[in-house]
Design a protein around this motif. Structure first.
Motif, PDB file in Angstrom:
ATOM      1  N   ASP A 275      39.584  60.346  12.562  1.00 43.49           N
ATOM      2  CA  ASP A 275      39.101  60.471  11.188  1.00 43.49           C
ATOM      3  C   ASP A 275      38.371  61.797  10.950  1.00 43.49           C
ATOM      4  N   ARG A 276      38.559  62.757  11.851  1.00 50.59           N
ATOM      5  CA  ARG A 276      37.969  64.102  11.761  1.00 50.59           C
ATOM      6  C   ARG A 276      36.443  64.087  11.841  1.00 50.59           C
ATOM      7  N   THR A 277      35.910  63.143  12.583  1.00 55.23           N
ATOM      8  CA  THR A 277      34.500  63.167  12.933  1.00 55.23           C
ATOM      9  C   THR A 277      34.378  63.544  14.403  1.00 55.23           C
ATOM     10  N   LEU A 278      33.152  63.850  14.819  1.00 56.90           N
ATOM     11  CA  LEU A 278      32.872  64.146  16.216  1.00 56.90           C
ATOM     12  C   LEU A 278      32.146  62.969  16.856  1.00 56.90           C
ATOM     13  N   ARG A 279      32.433  62.738  18.132  1.00 52.96           N
ATOM     14  CA  ARG A 279      31.729  61.691  18.874  1.00 52.96           C
ATOM     15  C   ARG A 279      31.301  62.262  20.223  1.00 52.96           C
ATOM     16  N   LEU A 280      30.061  61.956  20.609  1.00 53.55           N
ATOM     17  CA  LEU A 280      29.565  62.361  21.920  1.00 53.55           C
ATOM     18  C   LEU A 280      30.031  61.332  22.945  1.00 53.55           C
ATOM     19  N   VAL A 281      30.805  61.784  23.926  1.00 52.60           N
ATOM     20  CA  VAL A 281      31.360  60.884  24.940  1.00 52.60           C
ATOM     21  C   VAL A 281      31.091  61.462  26.322  1.00 52.60           C
ATOM     22  N   HIS A 282      31.387  60.668  27.335  1.00 51.16           N
ATOM     23  CA  HIS A 282      31.343  61.147  28.711  1.00 51.16           C
ATOM     24  C   HIS A 282      32.763  61.365  29.200  1.00 51.16           C
ATOM     25  N   ARG A 283      32.992  62.534  29.753  1.00 50.52           N
ATOM     26  CA  ARG A 283      34.291  62.917  30.295  1.00 50.52           C
ATOM     27  C   ARG A 283      34.105  63.360  31.754  1.00 50.52           C
ATOM     28  N   PRO A 284      35.140  63.254  32.577  1.00 48.41           N
ATOM     29  CA  PRO A 284      35.035  63.797  33.937  1.00 48.41           C
ATOM     30  C   PRO A 284      34.768  65.300  33.895  1.00 48.41           C
ATOM     31  N   ARG A 285      33.885  65.763  34.738  1.00 43.86           N
ATOM     32  CA  ARG A 285      33.605  67.193  34.796  1.00 43.86           C
ATOM     33  C   ARG A 285      34.816  67.926  35.331  1.00 43.86           C
TER      34      ARG A 285
ATOM     35  N   ALA B  34      34.642  73.824  24.470  1.00 46.02           N
ATOM     36  CA  ALA B  34      33.339  74.153  25.062  1.00 46.02           C
ATOM     37  C   ALA B  34      32.153  73.417  24.454  1.00 46.02           C
ATOM     38  N   PHE B  35      32.373  72.459  23.545  1.00 42.03           N
ATOM     39  CA  PHE B  35      31.256  71.611  23.127  1.00 42.03           C
ATOM     40  C   PHE B  35      31.071  70.557  24.213  1.00 42.03           C
ATOM     41  N   ALA B  36      30.676  71.023  25.376  1.00 43.61           N
ATOM     42  CA  ALA B  36      30.583  70.178  26.560  1.00 43.61           C
ATOM     43  C   ALA B  36      29.669  70.867  27.568  1.00 43.61           C
ATOM     44  N   GLU B  37      29.346  70.152  28.610  1.00 47.80           N
ATOM     45  CA  GLU B  37      28.442  70.721  29.619  1.00 47.80           C
ATOM     46  C   GLU B  37      29.165  71.652  30.581  1.00 47.80           C
ATOM     47  N   HIS B  38      30.487  71.498  30.719  1.00 47.72           N
ATOM     48  CA  HIS B  38      31.266  72.369  31.595  1.00 47.72           C
ATOM     49  C   HIS B  38      32.620  72.689  30.958  1.00 47.72           C
ATOM     50  N   LEU B  39      33.170  73.821  31.364  1.00 49.70           N
ATOM     51  CA  LEU B  39      34.455  74.299  30.855  1.00 49.70           C
ATOM     52  C   LEU B  39      35.217  74.944  32.005  1.00 49.70           C
ATOM     53  N   ARG B  40      36.516  74.653  32.088  1.00 45.92           N
ATOM     54  CA  ARG B  40      37.364  75.314  33.088  1.00 45.92           C
ATOM     55  C   ARG B  40      38.325  76.253  32.379  1.00 45.92           C
ATOM     56  N   LEU B  41      38.374  77.505  32.860  1.00 51.15           N
ATOM     57  CA  LEU B  41      39.303  78.503  32.339  1.00 51.15           C
ATOM     58  C   LEU B  41      39.844  79.340  33.476  1.00 51.15           C
ATOM     59  N   GLU B  42      40.990  79.972  33.222  1.00 50.55           N
ATOM     60  CA  GLU B  42      41.510  80.910  34.185  1.00 50.55           C
ATOM     61  C   GLU B  42      40.609  82.158  34.237  1.00 50.55           C
ATOM     62  N   GLU B  43      40.534  82.771  35.399  1.00 50.41           N
ATOM     63  CA  GLU B  43      39.651  83.912  35.637  1.00 50.41           C
ATOM     64  C   GLU B  43      39.801  85.004  34.586  1.00 50.41           C
TER      65      GLU B  43
END
Length: 342
Positions: free
Chosen positions: A9-19, A118-127
């Motif tokens: 519904d185009r809202t945001l929700r704070l959830v827990h995801r695997p790091r 990146a609205f999260a505590e960690h982000l994975r990207l290529e170097e």
């Protein structure tokens, strides 16, 4: 980890995801310190720009490297970095021509749109999509590097020249950056913004920059045929931009607005010699230049609010994102923080 996920519904929700973890030799995991809330993010939540439900939103990220793959040679844990979220494969026909911004493999690789952001505590990207911050550069300044790269791309496409009369439509963070760079290049910039809060904030910002000649005004006070270059940072203002552009003027369409339409008379374009320009995404070669240019610009003054990830609803209120309608603004650049310095 905690993350802000787009709902159907185009809202945001704070959830827990695997790091995220390193899974490839060139992977880098970053502890996100802060992420700017972009106008595109706002557009997604207001139904003006598409994104995939279930994605972690956010793309203007800065933070600290915590884990690297075996093949990473330019970064190490502890390095402070800014993310370039405009990804490219490097192998398709456009990438091989150097037009990285037209990469044929963007689908599924738009950070915060159809690939977790990146609205999260960690982000994975290529170097290759992470750049070390210059010593002494604050996170508040670095978080504006990605928007700065967007602006550099659009002003280059608009063939900005010293002495140009430039009108910028929209006084949000992007509009302020456009006016700042135009002023920095020796053009005469006028920033037109209808929202009283943002108009006042822009005036205060430019008043604090020694030597700045940027003027901030209401849109209705901008005369027709008064600018060599007009930049629409909002998206639906092409017709008005054409009115403001002088003969032989250039109009850059910069704002993302999926539902915007415009009616133009081809004969008017022909007779007046107008150029209507869509710059597209920036070529990632610009990003390195944006990091360097940021050393000399007071970008941190555009940041008005720091909002903790848990308190994200406060960010939405500040940006006028209300159910069913947009409310007035009460902030400029809002950044979502997960801890750490500025």
């Amino acid at each position: 980890m905690k993350a802000l996920v787009l709902q159907p519904d185009r809202t945001l929700r704070l959830v827990h995801r695997p790091r995220p973890r390193v899974t490839a030799p060139d992977d880098v995991v970053v502890r996100v310190v802060q992420t700017g809330f972009c106008g595109t993010d706002r557009g997604v939540l207001l139904g003006k720009f598409p994104a995939v439900p279930g994605v972690v939103m956010g793309h203007e990220a800065v933070g600290e490297v915590v884990e690297v793959g075996a093949g990473v040679t330019t970064l190490a844990p502890g390095d402070r970095v800014v993310a370039n979220p405009t990804l490219y494969c490097g192998l398709c026909r456009w990438c091989r021509r150097g037009a990285l911004n037209f990469c044929l493999h963007k689908a599924g690789n738009e950070i915060g749109i159809d690939r977790d952001g990146a609205f999260a505590e960690h982000l994975r990207l290529e170097e290759r999509f992470l750049h070390r911050l210059p010593d002494g550069m604050s996170y508040d300044r670095a978080v504006l590097v990605e928007p700065l790269a967007c602006v550099m791309n659009n002003l280059a496409a608009g063939r900005l020249r010293t002495g140009d009369e430039v009108v910028v439509l929209g006084g949000g963070p992007i509009g302020v950056l456009v006016a700042l760079l135009a002023d920095h290049a020796g053009a005469r910039a006028r920033l037109a913004e209808p929202d009283p809060y943002r108009r006042a904030a822009a005036r205060t910002y430019f008043a604090g920059i020694p030597g700045s000649a940027v003027t901030v005004t209401e849109p209705d006070l901008v005369a027709a045929r008064s600018a060599a270059l007009v930049v629409d940072t909002v998206g639906p203002l092409l017709e008005r931009a054409c009115e403001i552009a002088d003969d032989a003027g250039r109009i850059v369409v910069m704002g993302f607005h999926e539902r915007a339409t415009a009616t133009l008379r081809p004969l008017d374009l022909l007779r007046r010699g107008l150029s209507v320009i869509g710059a597209g995404d920036y070529n990632s070669h610009i990003f390195v230049r944006a990091v360097e240019l940021a050393r000399d610009l007071p970008l941190e003054g555009i940041v008005s609010h720091h909002v903790r990830l848990d308190d994200f609803a406060d960010a939405l209120d500040t940006l006028g994102i209300a159910p069913g309608a947009a409310a007035p603004y009460s902030g400029m650049k809002v950044v979502i923080t997960t801890g750490g310095g500025r």
